[in-house]
Design an enzyme around this catalytic site. Structure first.
Site, mmCIF file in Angstrom:
data_model
loop_
_atom_site.group_PDB
_atom_site.id
_atom_site.type_symbol
_atom_site.label_atom_id
_atom_site.label_comp_id
_atom_site.label_asym_id
_atom_site.label_seq_id
_atom_site.Cartn_x
_atom_site.Cartn_y
_atom_site.Cartn_z
ATOM 1 N N ASN A 210 0.853 -1.191 0.000
ATOM 2 C CA ASN A 210 0.000 0.000 0.000
ATOM 3 C C ASN A 210 0.881 1.230 0.000
ATOM 4 O O ASN A 210 1.996 1.178 0.518
ATOM 5 C CB ASN A 210 -0.827 0.046 1.287
ATOM 6 N N LYS A 289 11.677 -16.599 -9.274
ATOM 7 C CA LYS A 289 11.113 -15.411 -9.922
ATOM 8 C C LYS A 289 10.088 -15.808 -10.992
ATOM 9 O O LYS A 289 10.355 -16.708 -11.793
ATOM 10 C CB LYS A 289 12.263 -14.612 -10.542
ATOM 11 N N PHE A 324 -7.575 3.925 12.007
ATOM 12 C CA PHE A 324 -7.512 4.911 10.941
ATOM 13 C C PHE A 324 -8.395 4.408 9.796
ATOM 14 O O PHE A 324 -8.635 3.212 9.681
ATOM 15 C CB PHE A 324 -6.070 5.075 10.437
#
Ligand code: CTP
Length: 404
Positions: A210, A289, A324
Site C-alpha cells: 500500500n 522469480k 484509521f
C-alpha cells in the site's frame, strides 16, 4: 505543543572537544525559531569562541560571573528567569561533579543553581571517565535532584578510544527538550502504535503493498513519548529513522504485523493502528522469480486478517482502541461504520484524494470520529495532527471533557 518554535533556550557549553557540536545545535534551534542565549565556561572557550555562538544565536554570549555591565550584573539569576529550559551540551565530568554537589563557582553553575526551569544535561567525555564510579555516583545524585540527563552514545571518541561517552545525537536531545516542555499526560501508559505499509511477497523480487510513508505513525510515536508514554512502534518497511526512546519492532507482512501486535495487545493501555495493512496477499509466494510469458498474469489473492477488527474483539475493559480509515469518498459514513464494526473508541478518517493530505506529505487533514463527536481538524502538520489525536485519547480518560 509540536516544536521548539518560540521557546526560550538557555544553552550552556562546557570544556569538551564535543563543544564544536554545540555550535551546530544552536544553529538548529535558531532555524526552528527558538530564542537562544548562550553561556560559555572558561574551559569551553579553549575549544570554541564566543564569536561563533554570538553569530549563530544572534545574541551576545554570557561568559563572566562578575560582568559589571548594567544588564548583566545579575545574569546568573535573570537568565533562567527569562528561559523555558536550560540545556548544557556538552556537559563535562567536572561540571556534572560540581552540579551534583551544588557548587556555583562560575556563571553557568550559578545559573543552574538559581534555575526554576527544567535543566537538561548532555554529558560527553572519555569512556573511562564516564564509567568511573565517581561519575556514576554523580549521575545518580543529579537524577535525584531532578536534572534530566540525556545518555551519551557509544562509538569512536575524540581521544581515539571506542565506548560510551559520545555526545548524544541532536534528535535525541531535541526529543528530550520537547518532552520536558510538554505536560506528561500520557505518563505511565503503555501505548502500541502501528505505522507504514505491509509487503506481501509474490516471488523473491516482487510484492504487493500500500502507499504509506509511515510519517503519521512515527509522529504519533514521537508525540506520545514526549507526553510521557512508554511506546512500542510496530513498523512496516519505511525510510524513516527509528525515533529515540521508542521500542521499534520492524515487520514486513500483514501476518508479521498481526503476530507482533496481537502478542502484545493484552499489556497495552492504548493501541493506535495507523498502519496501511494490505487487505490481500498472494495465495502463495513463488520461491523462484515469476518469468514473463506471452500472456498476462492472473494473481490469486486471499484476505489478510483484519488486525484492528481482531483487536476490537479482544479488547479488555479500559483499553482504548484507535483506528484509521483511508477514504476517497463517503468519509463520515465509512468512518462511522468502521468505528462501530471494529469496536473502536476513535477513528481518524483520512481523505486520500486531497493534495496536501494523506500519503507522503508533511501535512494532514483528518476527521476524528467517536460515538460522542465528529470533529474535522484543519490542515495541520502530522505532529500537530498526532497531538490532537492524543488530546482526544486523554479526554476518554477524563469523560467530562468528551463533548469539547
Ligand atoms: N486494518 C488492519 N488490518 C487489515 C486492514 C486494515 O488492522 N488487514 C486497519 C488499519 O490499520 C486501519 C483500519 O483497519 O486502522 C482501517 O483500514 P482501511 O484500509 O481504511 O479499511 P478496511 O477496514 O481495510 O476497509 P476498506 O479497505 O474496505 O475501506
Amino acid at each position: 505543543m509540536c516544536g521548539l518554535q518560540g521557546k526560550r533556550i538557555l544553552f550552556g557549553v562546557t570544556g569538551s572537544i564535543a563543544a564544536y557540536k554545540a555550535a551546530q545545535w544552536v544553529r538548529e534551534l535558531v532555524k526552528e525559531e527558538s530564542q537562544v542565549e548562550v553561556i560559555l565556561t572558561e574551559a569551553a572557550e579553549r575549544f570554541v569562541t564566543p564569536l561563533t555562538f554570538a553569530a549563530l544565536s544572534g545574541n551576545p554570549v554570557y561568559r563572566d560571573m562578575f560582568d559589571e555591565a548594567p544588564d548583566r550584573v545579575m545574569a546568573h539569576i535573570n537568565l533562567s528567569r527569562d528561559a523555558d529550559v536550560l540545556v548544557i551540551a556538552p556537559a563535562t565530568a567536572q561540571t556534572l561533579a560540581k552540579l551534583a554537589s551544588g557548587m556555583a563557582d562560575n556563571l553557568l553553575t550559578s545559573a543552574v543553581l538559581a534555575a526554576r526551569i527544567p535543566v537538561v544535561l548532555c554529558p560527553a567525555m572519555n569512556c573511562a571517565m564516564w564509567t568511573h564510579a565517581a561519575t556514576r555516583h554523580n549521575l545518580l545524585r543529579l537524577q535525584q535532584l531532578g536534572y534530566h540527563v540525556v545518555q551519551p552514545g557509544c562509538g569512536s571518541l575524540a581521544c581515539g578510544e571506542t565506548g560510551d561517552g559520545r555526545l548524544a545525537e541532536w534528535d535525541c536531545v531535541r526529543e528530550t527538550l520537547l518532552s520536558v516542555l510538554q505536560t506528561a499526560d500520557l505518563s505511565g501508559r503503555k501505548i502500541l502504535i502501528t505505522a507504514g505499509p505491509t509487503r506481501e511477497p509474490l516471488d523473491p523480487v516482487r510484492f504487493l503493498s500500500n502507499r504509506s510513508s509511515g510519517k503519521m505513525g512515527y509522529a504519533l510515536a514521537r508525540t506520545a513519548r514526549r507526553r510521557g508514554a512508554e511506546v512500542t512502534l510496530v513498523s512496516g518497511p519505511v525510510a524513516l529513522e527509528p525515533p529515540p526512546g521508542i521500542n521499534v519492532i520492524p515487520v514486513t507482512t500483514a501476518e508479521d504485523m498481526a503476530e507482533a501486535v496481537l502478542s502484545r495487545s493484552e499489556q497495552m493501555d492504548i493501541i493506535v493502528k495507523s498502519a496501511a495493512v494490505a487487505d490481500f496477499k498472494p495465495i502463495s509466494c513463488q520461491s523462484l522469480k515469476i518469468k514473463k510469458t506471452g500472456q498476462g498474469l492472473q494473481l490469486d489473492l486471499v484476505k489478510n486478517v483484519d488486525i484492528l477488527a481482531e483487536l476490537g474483539k479482544r479488547r479488555h475493559p479500559g483499553q482504548i482502541l484507535v483506528g484509521f480509515a483511508a477514504e476517497s469518498h463517503n468519509h463520515e459514513q465509512e468512518g462511522q461504520r468502521k468505528l462501530r464494526e471494529k469496536h473502536l473508541d476513535l477513528i481518524v478518517v483520512n481523505d486520500i484524494l486531497g493534495s496536501r493530505t494523506g500519503f507522503d506529505v508533511e501535512t494532514n487533514q483528518v476527521t476524528l470520529i467517536s460515538q460522542f463527536f465528529s470533529r474535522r481538524l484543519p490542515l495541520l502538520s502530522k505532529e500537530e495532527t498526532a497531538q490532537q489525536i492524543w488530546d482526544a485519547v486523554v479526554a476518554f480518560e477524563t469523560p467530562t471533557q468528551l463533548g469539547s
